[in-house]
Scaffold this motif. Structure first.
Motif: not given
Lengths: 300, 328
Positions: B70-71, B76-80, B97-98, B103-104
């Motif tokens: 995920v890049a 958007t990191h957390a949801d994806i 990471m978030a 979110e982490v």
């Protein structure tokens, strides 16, 4: 004009016949202790490492090292002593831990221009004692303590000439106490035993070379070492050594062997450089893409 | 070893310049799909790197891949990541990471609940010289550490990028601290072996920016270690990390991965010859990171980057931003 002064190192020469070997060794280590050569005190170090030279490793070397261990144990009962003797049998060093130098770490060398793999052990604190049999060596003419110190570098397959490895080992892991030994006539166990002991690894080999009838500065390894540091021109010998026979390879033979090694070394260097060129060429497309991407990004 | 079917979500500069070339070279993965909200771009990237599918929505790779990178922009990191984890896909998530600790925690909880593995992509941990620095510290070659100092910078205009999300706090979660500074925070937490007790923070924003462009962080750890870290989008810094102990020091460049400079009074190699340069193989940290991720997924071994360290790093960033807001 300033004059560079090199302190005159001292080496202890010791001799014994077959019958007097055990008592001779006992007296030798007592004398070494009296001279204060076990300084800095080995007990100040977390570990004493006893390095046994691989070349010409003889029963005399093992007996010499064992008596030294006994002497150290008497003086410092709690001392941790490990043995670095890669060719030893599992039960040969009863009660002592046989160890390896650990995995390799590559350092930027001085004489070893393409990097030098050294054992990870060399990054830790320890008191190093090297015990080596002296004998003839095809390239360096005579192998003693300096040669034995380079054993760990040879084991790690460093692709350099013997003199280079000897200098690098001396620079990076010189012994706190160096012990050379042999018989008056090389490979003749029935002749007089002798020992040369000192805190200066170079001086010990110099004294041995002199006893073998050669000017130490004629040895390729000392000539190579003298390019990097001052080498004492005079070593004080306490006690005596017998006249040593059969220890030195003739200069002409050593030159031929060294020339062969240089040719092999050149091939290796070319192969190494080609591999680097290939690797750098492979990086060019990615670099160009990144640069183009950056330009496009800044134009947007 | 079975090759993992691999997907890449987000085809920005980090993917196209670094991660996808590493995916191409990695023998443990087979690139199956790329996803980007710009489908035309995703298709171009997919063709260039040999992906079988290019899609516009990350959910379309579910069922096609075993693992994914995920890049995407930070927010958007957390949801994806959670969507993919829920579908049984192992995730390598770009740093940070978030944007928040909450979110982490959600991502870690999802990973724990579903059994899908999650690793934060802190690529510098896989740089040969920084990995060696960790080894030097762990082996005690320097003795107990007393301080860490480091600086990281990159002129923003010169950094390859496809979008400008880093300028907008809503999307990026912050500025240079969460983008570059987090590398130094993560490395320091890793070297210290524990989370810091306290963090102090100061920053500057260049005109026209809604996030900070320069930041300094001070950390204090329970074992007495202190850290002084700086990051910038505008001012040159050393791009190196230096650790110091009573007995010595070691310095690793962040962008020249093949060298580590070291001095230790205890090390035998330094006794006569002083400072030593350790030479390391020129190996891509992105390739090493991907290899490690795949191997750990295959074997079930722990990742080098553990959950506690990610929590600590994001926690420090959050604490820094809170302290700045409170001061304002």
């Amino acid at each position: 004009m300033m004059k560079a002064e090199v302190p005159v190192p001292t080496v202890l020469g010791w001799r014994a016949d077959a019958a007097g070997e055990a008592s001779g060794l006992q007296a030798l280590w007592s004398r070494v202790g009296e001279l204060g050569w076990l300084r800095p005190n080995p007990a100040d170090h977390p570990l004493v490492v006893l390095q046994i030279g691989e070349r010409g490793r003889s029963p005399l070397v093992i007996r010499t090292a064992r008596r030294l261990v006994e002497f150290l144990r008497e003086g410092w009962p709690a001392l941790a002593i490990d043995v670095l003797d890669p060719v030893a049998q599992a039960d040969e060093w009863d009660g002592l831990r046989l160890r390896s130098g650990g995995d390799a770490v590559t350092l930027s060398g001085i004489a070893a221009s393409r990097g030098l793999a050294v054992p990870s052990l060399w990054f830790t604190p320890f008191y190093l004692i090297t015990v080596a049999a002296v004998g003839p060596e095809p390239v360096t003419r005579l192998a003693g303590v300096l040669d034995a110190q380079a054993d760990p570098l040879r084991r790690l397959r460093n692709p350099y000439a013997p003199s280079t490895l000897i200098y690098e080992a001396h620079r990076l892991a010189a012994s706190d106490l160096s012990v050379a030994c042999g018989h008056a006539r090389w490979n003749h166990g029935d002749t007089e035993r002798w020992w040369a002991v000192g805190t200066d690894d170079v001086a010990v080999d110099q004294v041995v070379a002199s006893a073998a009838g050669i000017d130490p500065m004629q040895l390729p390894m000392l000539q190579s070492l003298a390019r990097h540091e001052l080498v004492a021109t005079h070593v004080e010998l306490q006690g005596s050594l017998p006249r040593l026979h059969g220890y030195v390879v003739p200069a002409w033979k050593a030159r031929i062997r060294a020339a062969r090694l240089r040719v092999t070394g050149s091939h290796r260097a070319v192969a190494h450089d080609l591999a680097l060129v290939r690797r750098n060429l492979r990086k060019i497309p990615g670099y160009v893409r990144r640069q183009l991407g950056t330009r496009r990004g800044s134009q947007q | 070893m079975k090759r993992l079917r691999f997907g890449v979500v987000g085809c920005g500069a980090i993917s196209t310049h670094y991660q996808l070339p590493a995916v191409q070279r990695c023998r443990q993965v087979e690139l199956v799909a790329v996803a980007d909200t710009d489908l035309a771009w995703a298709s171009r990237v997919g063709r260039r790197f040999g992906a079988r599918r290019a899609v516009a929505d990350h959910r379309e790779i579910i069922g096609l891949v075993d693992a994914a990178l995920v890049a995407t922009p930070n927010h958007t990191h957390a949801d994806i990541t959670c969507d993919l984890l829920e579908s049984g896909i192992h995730v390598l998530c770009e740093k940070p990471m978030a944007n928040t600790l909450a979110e982490v925690e959600r991502m870690l909880e999802t990973s724990a609940r579903t059994g899908s593995r999650l690793m934060a992509a802190h690529c510098l941990r896989f740089s040969p010289n920084l990995a060696m620095l960790k080894r030097v510290v762990s082996a005690g070659w320097l003795g107990p550490l007393r301080s860490v100092s480091g600086g990281i910078w990159a002129l923003y205009e010169a950094v390859p990028r496809r979008t400008d999300f880093r300028r907008q706090r809503r999307l990026s979660g912050g500025g240079v601290l969460i983008d570059l500074g987090i590398h130094l925070i993560d490395l320091t937490v890793w070297l210290a072996g524990e989370a810091p007790l306290q963090a102090s923070y100061d920053d500057l924003s260049a005109s026209g920016w809604e996030v900070e462009t320069d930041a300094e962080v001070g950390l204090e750890f329970p074992n007495g270690l202190t850290a002084s870290l700086a990051c910038s989008y505008s001012h040159p810094l050393e791009n190196a990390l230096t650790v110091r102990s009573r007995a010595g020091w070691a310095r690793a460049s962040l962008y020249a991965p093949t060298q580590l400079t070291l001095f230790s009074e205890q090390a035998r190699v330094c006794r006569k010859s002083g400072v030593q340069e350790i030479m390391l193989p020129d190996v891509s940290m992105y390739e090493r990171q991907l290899d490690h991720f795949c191997r750990a997924v295959e074997t079930g071994d722990d990742f080098i980057i553990c959950a506690g360290e990610v929590r600590a790093s994001i926690g420090v960033v959050g604490q820094c931003y809170r302290s700045e807001r409170a001061a304002a």
